[in-house]
Design a protein around this motif. Structure first.
Motif, PDB file in Angstrom:
ATOM      1  N   TYR A  32     104.133 116.828  89.110  1.00  0.00           N
ATOM      2  CA  TYR A  32     103.300 117.732  89.900  1.00  0.00           C
ATOM      3  C   TYR A  32     102.678 118.861  89.075  1.00  0.00           C
ATOM      4  O   TYR A  32     102.000 119.723  89.631  1.00  0.00           O
ATOM      5  CB  TYR A  32     104.105 118.299  91.064  1.00  0.00           C
ATOM      6  CG  TYR A  32     104.416 117.260  92.130  1.00  0.00           C
ATOM      7  CD1 TYR A  32     103.642 116.112  92.250  1.00  0.00           C
ATOM      8  CD2 TYR A  32     105.483 117.428  93.006  1.00  0.00           C
ATOM      9  CE1 TYR A  32     103.913 115.162  93.207  1.00  0.00           C
ATOM     10  CE2 TYR A  32     105.768 116.479  93.981  1.00  0.00           C
ATOM     11  CZ  TYR A  32     104.975 115.344  94.080  1.00  0.00           C
ATOM     12  OH  TYR A  32     105.242 114.408  95.038  1.00  0.00           O
ATOM     13  N   SER A  57      97.212 109.589  91.091  1.00  0.00           N
ATOM     14  CA  SER A  57      97.427 108.560  92.102  1.00  0.00           C
ATOM     15  C   SER A  57      98.116 107.338  91.510  1.00  0.00           C
ATOM     16  O   SER A  57      98.983 106.729  92.145  1.00  0.00           O
ATOM     17  CB  SER A  57      96.096 108.161  92.742  1.00  0.00           C
ATOM     18  OG  SER A  57      95.555 109.228  93.481  1.00  0.00           O
ATOM     19  N   GLY A  60     101.743 108.295  91.042  1.00  0.00           N
ATOM     20  CA  GLY A  60     102.410 108.350  92.339  1.00  0.00           C
ATOM     21  C   GLY A  60     102.648 106.977  92.926  1.00  0.00           C
ATOM     22  O   GLY A  60     103.717 106.697  93.486  1.00  0.00           O
ATOM     23  N   SER A 240     101.143 109.138 104.380  1.00  0.00           N
ATOM     24  CA  SER A 240     101.004 109.343 102.940  1.00  0.00           C
ATOM     25  C   SER A 240      99.562 109.333 102.462  1.00  0.00           C
ATOM     26  O   SER A 240      99.274 109.785 101.353  1.00  0.00           O
ATOM     27  CB  SER A 240     101.805 108.276 102.178  1.00  0.00           C
ATOM     28  OG  SER A 240     103.172 108.398 102.466  1.00  0.00           O
ATOM     29  N   PHE A 244      99.689 113.690  99.960  1.00  0.00           N
ATOM     30  CA  PHE A 244      99.648 114.016  98.537  1.00  0.00           C
ATOM     31  C   PHE A 244      98.297 114.543  98.073  1.00  0.00           C
ATOM     32  O   PHE A 244      98.131 114.869  96.897  1.00  0.00           O
ATOM     33  CB  PHE A 244     100.076 112.799  97.713  1.00  0.00           C
ATOM     34  CG  PHE A 244     101.504 112.429  97.966  1.00  0.00           C
ATOM     35  CD1 PHE A 244     102.528 113.110  97.336  1.00  0.00           C
ATOM     36  CD2 PHE A 244     101.831 111.451  98.887  1.00  0.00           C
ATOM     37  CE1 PHE A 244     103.858 112.803  97.594  1.00  0.00           C
ATOM     38  CE2 PHE A 244     103.154 111.134  99.156  1.00  0.00           C
ATOM     39  CZ  PHE A 244     104.173 111.815  98.510  1.00  0.00           C
ATOM     40  N   TYR A 329     106.759 119.282 104.542  1.00  0.00           N
ATOM     41  CA  TYR A 329     106.819 118.185 103.571  1.00  0.00           C
ATOM     42  C   TYR A 329     108.240 118.038 103.026  1.00  0.00           C
ATOM     43  O   TYR A 329     108.769 116.929 102.916  1.00  0.00           O
ATOM     44  CB  TYR A 329     105.820 118.449 102.443  1.00  0.00           C
ATOM     45  CG  TYR A 329     106.033 117.596 101.212  1.00  0.00           C
ATOM     46  CD1 TYR A 329     105.663 116.258 101.186  1.00  0.00           C
ATOM     47  CD2 TYR A 329     106.614 118.140 100.069  1.00  0.00           C
ATOM     48  CE1 TYR A 329     105.857 115.484 100.050  1.00  0.00           C
ATOM     49  CE2 TYR A 329     106.806 117.373  98.933  1.00  0.00           C
ATOM     50  CZ  TYR A 329     106.430 116.055  98.926  1.00  0.00           C
ATOM     51  OH  TYR A 329     106.631 115.292  97.800  1.00  0.00           O
ATOM     52  N   TYR A 357     109.637 102.978 100.525  1.00  0.00           N
ATOM     53  CA  TYR A 357     108.790 103.861  99.720  1.00  0.00           C
ATOM     54  C   TYR A 357     107.556 103.158  99.168  1.00  0.00           C
ATOM     55  O   TYR A 357     106.650 103.831  98.655  1.00  0.00           O
ATOM     56  CB  TYR A 357     109.595 104.462  98.570  1.00  0.00           C
ATOM     57  CG  TYR A 357     110.417 105.673  98.967  1.00  0.00           C
ATOM     58  CD1 TYR A 357     110.207 106.324 100.173  1.00  0.00           C
ATOM     59  CD2 TYR A 357     111.409 106.171  98.132  1.00  0.00           C
ATOM     60  CE1 TYR A 357     110.954 107.420 100.533  1.00  0.00           C
ATOM     61  CE2 TYR A 357     112.157 107.273  98.481  1.00  0.00           C
ATOM     62  CZ  TYR A 357     111.929 107.901  99.684  1.00  0.00           C
ATOM     63  OH  TYR A 357     112.654 108.993 100.043  1.00  0.00           O
ATOM     64  N   VAL A 360     104.748 104.701 100.926  1.00  0.00           N
ATOM     65  CA  VAL A 360     104.323 105.972 100.352  1.00  0.00           C
ATOM     66  C   VAL A 360     103.493 105.727  99.085  1.00  0.00           C
ATOM     67  O   VAL A 360     102.530 106.447  98.804  1.00  0.00           O
ATOM     68  CB  VAL A 360     105.548 106.857 100.051  1.00  0.00           C
ATOM     69  CG1 VAL A 360     105.128 108.207  99.492  1.00  0.00           C
ATOM     70  CG2 VAL A 360     106.397 107.047 101.315  1.00  0.00           C
ATOM     71  N   THR A 364      99.826 107.174  98.386  1.00  0.00           N
ATOM     72  CA  THR A 364      99.635 108.046  97.225  1.00  0.00           C
ATOM     73  C   THR A 364      98.512 107.539  96.331  1.00  0.00           C
ATOM     74  O   THR A 364      97.740 108.327  95.765  1.00  0.00           O
ATOM     75  CB  THR A 364     100.937 108.138  96.412  1.00  0.00           C
ATOM     76  OG1 THR A 364     102.002 108.534  97.272  1.00  0.00           O
ATOM     77  CG2 THR A 364     100.812 109.144  95.281  1.00  0.00           C
ATOM     78  N   SER A 388      93.532 113.744 106.811  1.00  0.00           N
ATOM     79  CA  SER A 388      94.957 113.977 106.558  1.00  0.00           C
ATOM     80  C   SER A 388      95.658 114.500 107.812  1.00  0.00           C
ATOM     81  O   SER A 388      96.784 114.107 108.114  1.00  0.00           O
ATOM     82  CB  SER A 388      95.120 114.977 105.409  1.00  0.00           C
ATOM     83  OG  SER A 388      94.530 114.488 104.226  1.00  0.00           O
TER      84      SER A 388
END
Length: 412
Positions: A32, A57, A60, A240, A244, A329, A357, A360, A364, A388
């Motif tokens: 991050y 991206s 992620g 997701s 992000f 979050y 996941y 996600v 992402t 979003s």
């Protein structure tokens, strides 16, 4: 099962929680920091905002998608070795990014190194934590993943400071060495099964021949075919797409609205503060009010926060957004593994979390990149922010419906 003994300071479960905290701190904290590097990468490589966003991206996508591989491997071989490998890969990826000559080499170094590294370490470490607790599972899970929040608070300002004094290349090199040394060292303390330490979950002593929640639960096939898993997967996938976007675009958004560079990067730290609060305190609250209802509340909370972002143009309104978004979050990330453990048991918990996941991962990969290219075309973040907000509202409705399905039967 009485969880009172989980407060015993000698209970090794809390050592596992601490190790997972540090792994998520250095892994996700390094990931991050990316927003702090965006202006330098754009300047040096002449890249568009959309193409630079693709680096984050890609990383992620990989660190969430790889859980589908690392989760089953952790269930079979244990989480420690996978966590160690992951931390080495994160450090190597950051170090290699420091010598990149083109934006495509940044893709390969940062995207693949950080993505594969966090993917190897995250699901195994968090899955291991779930096996050590029952009554305080939400609280323990929240502390473990709060490393992400603290990392988001500490690492981007650290990266910005390193960039100012060393340049972005040396900053990546320093971050890579720090991540590898600290991450590998703490990975050594991960343990997969409380029975290896002579206890059951929550530190309750085992009696001879006693089965524990670690060895019970649905098979992977039973879990992923269940309506509650399908609903959770759909909710996390849709959510997701938007969750992000701020991690990549909040700093550029703030700079576009004439917030200075230092204050803009600080907004990521504010997300980290909120996320840390959410993970530390909301996980324990979820244990008391019901972890499944709490999950839906987190989707709604993120939608409200993102709506504030849509109308914020100055530092302080953006800081309010960042704090609220971070809290909700953080609560979402903290409680999701515990909900999986509650629903499907401990026998294949890392495998089920890893498969979940992948939803996600897709979000992402698509969300921040799409937001970047939409900005390149429209010179506005209005459409990505509204999308979003809508995504999180839809996710909340799906989660409520999914949690009404009967619980999947546990078996040994």
């Amino acid at each position: 099962m009485n969880s009172a003994s989980s407060t015993n300071p000698l209970f090794y479960g809390w050592v596992v929680v601490a190790a997972a905290f540090v792994i998520t701190f250095v892994g996700f904290g390094s990931a991050y920091t990316f927003s702090a590097f965006v202006p330098s990468l754009q300047h040096d490589f002449g890249a568009s905002r959309g193409s630079v966003s693709l680096v984050f991206s890609l990383a992620g996508f990989l660190y969430f998608a790889l859980g589908v591989v690392s989760g089953p491997l952790a269930d079979r071989w244990g989480a420690r070795s996978l966590a160690m490998l992951g931390m080495v890969l994160v450090g190597a990826g950051l170090a290699l990014a420091s010598v990149a000559r083109t934006i495509f080499e940044v893709y390969a170094a940062y995207g693949l190194g950080v993505g594969l590294g966090v993917g190897c370490a995250y699901v195994p470490a968090i899955g291991a934590v779930q096996r050590w607790f029952v009554g305080r599972r939400g609280f323990a899970s929240g502390i473990a993943v709060s490393g992400i929040g603290v990392g988001t608070l500490v690492m981007p300002p650290l990266a910005s400071w390193l960039i100012d004094i060393l340049g972005w290349r040396s900053a990546y090199l320093v971050l890579g060495g720090f991540t590898a040394i600290v991450g590998v060292g703490m990975s050594c303390f991960i343990a997969n099964d409380p029975r290896d330490k002579g206890t059951g979950p929550d530190g309750v002593p085992l009696t001879k021949g006693e089965a524990t929640i670690v060895s019970t639960g649905a098979s992977v096939g039973e879990a992923i075919r269940s309506p509650q898993f399908v609903g959770l997967y759909a909710a996390c996938l849709i959510c997701s797409f938007g969750v992000f976007v701020p991690f990549v675009h909040l700093v550029p958004y703030a700079l576009d609205h004439h917030v200075d560079q230092t204050a803009a990067v600080l907004l990521l730290g504010v997300i980290g503060v909120g996320s840390t609060v959410g993970r530390f305190f909301l996980g324990g609250l979820a244990d008391r009010i019901g972890r499944e209802s709490f999950l839906s509340m987190m989707f709604i909370g993120m939608a409200v926060a993102l709506a504030i972002w849509g109308i914020a143009t100055d530092f302080w309104p953006l800081a309010v957004f960042a704090l609220l978004f971070g809290i909700f979050y953080g609560g979402w990330v903290a409680i999701l593994p515990a909900v999986v453990m509650d629903r499907f048991g401990g026998r294949n918990v890392s495998s089920v979390i890893g498969i979940l996941y992948t939803s996600v991962a897709i979000g992402t990969l698509v969300g921040p990149t799409a937001a970047g290219f939409i900005f390149d075309m429209s010179h506005s973040y209005t459409l990505p922010i509204l999308a979003s907000v809508s995504a999180n509202i839809i996710a909340a409705g799906i989660a409520v419906f999914a949690m009404r399905a009967p619980r999947t039967a546990m078996r040994g």
